[in-house]
Design an enzyme around this catalytic site. Sequence first.
Site: not given
Ligand code: SAH
Length: 264
Positions: A98
């Site tokens: 993000s």
């Molecule tokens: N905080 C992260 C952002 C990752 S993007 C960073 O700093 O890199 C959001 C993430 O949410 C993705 O990896 C996606 O796979 C995950 N995601 C989506 N739905 C989810 C769920 N139900 N449970 C766990 N992770 C989920």
Amino acid sequence: MGSGRPAASRDNLLLRPQAPLQAAERDRKAIMAPQGLGLDSVHVRMRMVDRLKADGLQNPRVLAAFARVPRHLFVDTALVNQAYEDTSLPIGLGQTISKPSVVGAMIALLCARPGLGADATRPLGMCLEIGTGCGYQAALLADLARQVISIERLRDLHLKARHNLDAVRRQLPGSPDVRLVYGDGMLGHAPSAPYDTIIAAAGGRSLPQAWLDQLAPGGRLVAPMDDGRGLGQVLTVVDRHLDGRLQQTSSGAVLFVPLKSGIT
Ligand code: SAH
């Protein structure tokens, strides 16, 4: 006073004039490798912190976390030069790390939770993150929380985050204290509930009941959610007051990857 060896090393220098240069190059590569930012990364990172501050992020603890966590350790080598730009970047499997300003705004909102005591050194208390991704936000949260539990539904990203956080621990011994869980974050994580703070890095149609159930009195949840009126995602804030009552507000349009159920 000599150690008895200067003559020999002087001979070596005389015989191999490039040796110090070769050693310097080796040292430079060791410092720079494998991320390609090396010593400069601290300055580049501080420039990002200055920009976040200039753009309105005020909480000094959140700014200090950004100053501490090496974002370049969380992005692929090919993107390392953009690691300290205020932009989201691909981390594989269609997901993104993000944007720092959005992450900062969300964490600052969490820090302002209603149940926070005046002198809390760990304002996020017990913290649950849904969507570990590459682990960057989890590392920031760990700087401000008593403990972070972070859930990811994509196994390969869960493993990538583990690898990235281990790399950070080698640079910053003792931190970050993050427990990574491979699972469906829509169910929250009941074994460690309740949580003082819950943050989602993926946006869904509505707030999963489990998150609300696992939010402690005095706690705050921040998540991107569909506004329900066709306007797209908005940052949704839910507070659980000390009497157990829930209060929902929203603060600004955002664009996050979708929240999905199940694991892969
Ligand atoms: N905080 C992260 C952002 C990752 S993007 C960073 O700093 O890199 C959001 C993430 O949410 C993705 O990896 C996606 O796979 C995950 N995601 C989506 N739905 C989810 C769920 N139900 N449970 C766990 N992770 C989920």
